[in-house]
Design a protein around this motif. Structure first.
Motif, PDB file in Angstrom:
ATOM      1  N   TYR A 111      -3.041  -9.354  12.932  1.00  0.00           N
ATOM      2  CA  TYR A 111      -3.697  -9.146  11.717  1.00  0.00           C
ATOM      3  C   TYR A 111      -3.239 -10.304  10.762  1.00  0.00           C
ATOM      4  O   TYR A 111      -3.891 -10.617   9.780  1.00  0.00           O
ATOM      5  CB  TYR A 111      -3.802  -7.884  10.981  1.00  0.00           C
ATOM      6  CG  TYR A 111      -2.503  -7.496  10.486  1.00  0.00           C
ATOM      7  CD1 TYR A 111      -1.945  -8.052   9.252  1.00  0.00           C
ATOM      8  CD2 TYR A 111      -1.610  -7.022  11.332  1.00  0.00           C
ATOM      9  CE1 TYR A 111      -0.703  -7.344   8.683  1.00  0.00           C
ATOM     10  CE2 TYR A 111      -0.262  -6.504  10.811  1.00  0.00           C
ATOM     11  CZ  TYR A 111       0.054  -6.806   9.344  1.00  0.00           C
ATOM     12  OH  TYR A 111       1.340  -6.413   9.062  1.00  0.00           O
ATOM     13  N   ARG A 112      -2.179 -10.827  11.038  1.00  0.00           N
ATOM     14  CA  ARG A 112      -1.339 -11.725  10.135  1.00  0.00           C
ATOM     15  C   ARG A 112      -2.125 -13.288  10.115  1.00  0.00           C
ATOM     16  O   ARG A 112      -1.937 -13.566   8.856  1.00  0.00           O
ATOM     17  CB  ARG A 112      -0.060 -11.928  10.570  1.00  0.00           C
ATOM     18  CG  ARG A 112       0.816 -10.498  10.384  1.00  0.00           C
ATOM     19  CD  ARG A 112       2.288 -10.691  10.702  1.00  0.00           C
ATOM     20  NE  ARG A 112       2.976  -9.448  10.648  1.00  0.00           N
ATOM     21  CZ  ARG A 112       3.306  -8.513  11.287  1.00  0.00           C
ATOM     22  NH1 ARG A 112       2.575  -8.667  12.457  1.00  0.00           N
ATOM     23  NH2 ARG A 112       3.931  -7.283  11.246  1.00  0.00           N
TER      24      ARG A 112
ATOM     25  N   LEU B 104     -16.339 -11.578   9.825  1.00  0.00           N
ATOM     26  CA  LEU B 104     -15.195 -12.735   9.808  1.00  0.00           C
ATOM     27  C   LEU B 104     -14.981 -13.205   8.508  1.00  0.00           C
ATOM     28  O   LEU B 104     -13.725 -13.423   7.664  1.00  0.00           O
ATOM     29  CB  LEU B 104     -15.839 -14.095  10.621  1.00  0.00           C
ATOM     30  CG  LEU B 104     -15.782 -14.030  12.154  1.00  0.00           C
ATOM     31  CD1 LEU B 104     -16.391 -15.177  12.684  1.00  0.00           C
ATOM     32  CD2 LEU B 104     -14.377 -13.682  12.702  1.00  0.00           C
ATOM     33  N   ALA B 105     -16.165 -13.160   7.869  1.00  0.00           N
ATOM     34  CA  ALA B 105     -15.861 -13.594   6.106  1.00  0.00           C
ATOM     35  C   ALA B 105     -15.264 -12.712   5.606  1.00  0.00           C
ATOM     36  O   ALA B 105     -14.268 -12.703   4.404  1.00  0.00           O
ATOM     37  CB  ALA B 105     -17.240 -13.746   5.511  1.00  0.00           C
ATOM     38  N   THR B 106     -15.332 -11.216   5.889  1.00  0.00           N
ATOM     39  CA  THR B 106     -14.421 -10.054   5.203  1.00  0.00           C
ATOM     40  C   THR B 106     -13.026 -10.300   5.572  1.00  0.00           C
ATOM     41  O   THR B 106     -12.350  -9.911   4.644  1.00  0.00           O
ATOM     42  CB  THR B 106     -15.390  -8.658   5.461  1.00  0.00           C
ATOM     43  OG1 THR B 106     -16.476  -8.717   5.136  1.00  0.00           O
ATOM     44  CG2 THR B 106     -14.354  -7.717   4.817  1.00  0.00           C
ATOM     45  N   ALA B 107     -12.816 -10.208   6.780  1.00  0.00           N
ATOM     46  CA  ALA B 107     -11.612 -10.298   7.407  1.00  0.00           C
ATOM     47  C   ALA B 107     -10.732 -11.466   6.940  1.00  0.00           C
ATOM     48  O   ALA B 107      -9.393 -11.357   6.227  1.00  0.00           O
ATOM     49  CB  ALA B 107     -11.444 -10.209   8.798  1.00  0.00           C
ATOM     50  N   VAL B 108     -11.357 -12.704   7.122  1.00  0.00           N
ATOM     51  CA  VAL B 108     -10.489 -13.881   6.705  1.00  0.00           C
ATOM     52  C   VAL B 108     -10.299 -14.060   5.031  1.00  0.00           C
ATOM     53  O   VAL B 108      -9.106 -14.260   4.475  1.00  0.00           O
ATOM     54  CB  VAL B 108     -11.201 -15.116   7.070  1.00  0.00           C
ATOM     55  CG1 VAL B 108     -10.509 -16.384   6.639  1.00  0.00           C
ATOM     56  CG2 VAL B 108     -11.287 -15.231   8.791  1.00  0.00           C
ATOM     57  N   GLY B 109     -11.061 -13.506   4.300  1.00  0.00           N
ATOM     58  CA  GLY B 109     -11.207 -13.641   2.790  1.00  0.00           C
ATOM     59  C   GLY B 109     -10.072 -12.565   2.239  1.00  0.00           C
ATOM     60  O   GLY B 109      -9.494 -12.817   1.571  1.00  0.00           O
ATOM     61  N   LEU B 110     -10.224 -11.380   2.727  1.00  0.00           N
ATOM     62  CA  LEU B 110      -9.403 -10.390   2.388  1.00  0.00           C
ATOM     63  C   LEU B 110      -7.912 -10.637   2.846  1.00  0.00           C
ATOM     64  O   LEU B 110      -6.674 -10.265   2.244  1.00  0.00           O
ATOM     65  CB  LEU B 110      -9.886  -9.062   2.933  1.00  0.00           C
ATOM     66  CG  LEU B 110     -10.944  -8.439   2.504  1.00  0.00           C
ATOM     67  CD1 LEU B 110     -11.142  -6.924   2.953  1.00  0.00           C
ATOM     68  CD2 LEU B 110     -10.595  -8.421   0.693  1.00  0.00           C
ATOM     69  N   ASN B 111      -7.776 -11.493   4.396  1.00  0.00           N
ATOM     70  CA  ASN B 111      -6.536 -11.676   4.654  1.00  0.00           C
ATOM     71  C   ASN B 111      -5.727 -12.773   3.838  1.00  0.00           C
ATOM     72  O   ASN B 111      -4.510 -12.720   3.508  1.00  0.00           O
ATOM     73  CB  ASN B 111      -6.628 -12.388   6.099  1.00  0.00           C
ATOM     74  CG  ASN B 111      -5.236 -12.712   6.890  1.00  0.00           C
ATOM     75  OD1 ASN B 111      -4.957 -13.809   6.773  1.00  0.00           O
ATOM     76  ND2 ASN B 111      -4.659 -11.972   7.664  1.00  0.00           N
TER      77      ASN B 111
ATOM     78  N   ARG C 211      -2.444  -4.652   6.452  1.00  0.00           N
ATOM     79  CA  ARG C 211      -2.993  -3.943   7.669  1.00  0.00           C
ATOM     80  C   ARG C 211      -4.305  -3.354   7.689  1.00  0.00           C
ATOM     81  O   ARG C 211      -4.622  -2.817   8.644  1.00  0.00           O
ATOM     82  CB  ARG C 211      -1.806  -3.103   7.908  1.00  0.00           C
ATOM     83  CG  ARG C 211      -0.362  -3.697   8.322  1.00  0.00           C
ATOM     84  CD  ARG C 211       0.520  -2.444   8.655  1.00  0.00           C
ATOM     85  NE  ARG C 211       1.887  -3.124   9.002  1.00  0.00           N
ATOM     86  CZ  ARG C 211       2.369  -2.987  10.291  1.00  0.00           C
ATOM     87  NH1 ARG C 211       1.517  -2.631  11.185  1.00  0.00           N
ATOM     88  NH2 ARG C 211       3.487  -3.588  10.546  1.00  0.00           N
ATOM     89  N   TRP C 212      -4.781  -3.013   6.407  1.00  0.00           N
ATOM     90  CA  TRP C 212      -6.131  -2.264   6.395  1.00  0.00           C
ATOM     91  C   TRP C 212      -7.328  -3.268   6.308  1.00  0.00           C
ATOM     92  O   TRP C 212      -8.400  -2.815   6.367  1.00  0.00           O
ATOM     93  CB  TRP C 212      -6.073  -1.507   5.087  1.00  0.00           C
ATOM     94  CG  TRP C 212      -5.252  -0.209   5.223  1.00  0.00           C
ATOM     95  CD1 TRP C 212      -5.052   0.512   6.132  1.00  0.00           C
ATOM     96  CD2 TRP C 212      -4.721   0.558   4.111  1.00  0.00           C
ATOM     97  NE1 TRP C 212      -4.213   1.732   5.948  1.00  0.00           N
ATOM     98  CE2 TRP C 212      -4.121   1.637   4.710  1.00  0.00           C
ATOM     99  CE3 TRP C 212      -4.654   0.242   2.654  1.00  0.00           C
ATOM    100  CZ2 TRP C 212      -3.476   2.510   3.861  1.00  0.00           C
ATOM    101  CZ3 TRP C 212      -3.778   1.126   2.019  1.00  0.00           C
ATOM    102  CH2 TRP C 212      -3.109   2.348   2.352  1.00  0.00           C
TER     103      TRP C 212
END
Length: 236
Positions: A56-57, A104-111, A123-124
């Motif tokens: 997730y990093r 992808l937008a949610t994951a990359v943006g929040l990442n 991690r969430w």
């Protein structure tokens, strides 16, 4: 209709029905593809979810595993669709691209947003992306039901008409069920792993963190797949 072999016990008959129901579509009677069956949710889901939680990093890893997960979800949603409401290849493609883009937008943006947040928050992120994508993927994949309604029958199975309200209610329940299925493993497991990684023995076996998470997700899914599927009745 098939015949029951002589000497078949009631227990064997129920077991055969359970196998049939897990492998054949309830509307068409056609055999479903193996990966798209709900009975494949535990082995398929544990592998993909475990690696989403492990990798997730970095942005490339997040992009890859979210793409794999949405491809898997799209196949599951298509396999378990309401066969009475056919969907075109174009609609399938639009649903797949939209859901994958959302994840992808949610994951990359929040990442990127959580770089300075506590490690547990990062991690969430995979769960947030999965939940967001489910809210898009399932309605898009079953859009014909929302637009045209689904068949409504009486207690004897006689068709009474079509209802868009029933379709929206049913699809909403599917979304809630899928998110519920994933939630415990993707919310609780990161807490467990963060605490375990503080121990020296865990720091010496970092190469096993991925497989460990896969197995632990499997434990959660063994209980959560049947629990989530039983939240709402298949027919009401």
């Amino acid at each position: 209709l098939g015949s029951i072999p002589p000497g078949t016990t009631e227990e064997q008959l129920h077991y055969a029905k359970k196998l049939y129901d897990s492998a054949f579509h309830p509307d068409t009677g056609d055999r479903m593809n193996l990966i798209g069956r709900m009975s494949f949710q535990v082995p398929g889901g544990m592998a993909i979810t475990g690696f989403m939680l492990q990798f997730y990093r970095t942005v490339p890893a997040v992009v890859f595993w979210q793409w794999v997960n949405q491809s898997f979800n799209a196949l599951v949603n298509y396999t378990n669709r309401n066969a009475a409401s056919p969907i075109t290849p174009k609609q399938i493609g639009v649903a797949y691209i939209t859901a994958t883009s959302t994840a992808l937008a949610t994951a990359v943006g929040l990442n990127l947003y959580t770089k300075k947040a506590p490690p547990l928050v990062a991690r969430w992120v995979p769960f947030a992306a999965v939940a967001a994508a489910n809210c898009v993927n399932i309605p898009m994949m079953r859009q014909q039901e929302i637009l045209n309604g689904i068949a409504v029958t009486d207690e004897n199975g006689n068709k009474l008409g079509h209802s868009t309200k029933a379709a929206v209610k049913g699809i909403t329940q599917v979304v809630v069920s899928r998110i519920t299925m994933a939630a415990p493993g993707m919310i609780i497991l990161p807490i467990i792993m963060q605490r375990m990684e503080k121990y020296k023995f865990m720091q010496r076996i970092t190469f096993l963190h991925g497989p460990i998470q896969v197995m632990m997700v499997g434990v959660f899914l063994v209980f959560m797949v049947p629990a989530a599927c039983s939240l709402f009745p298949q027919r009401w």
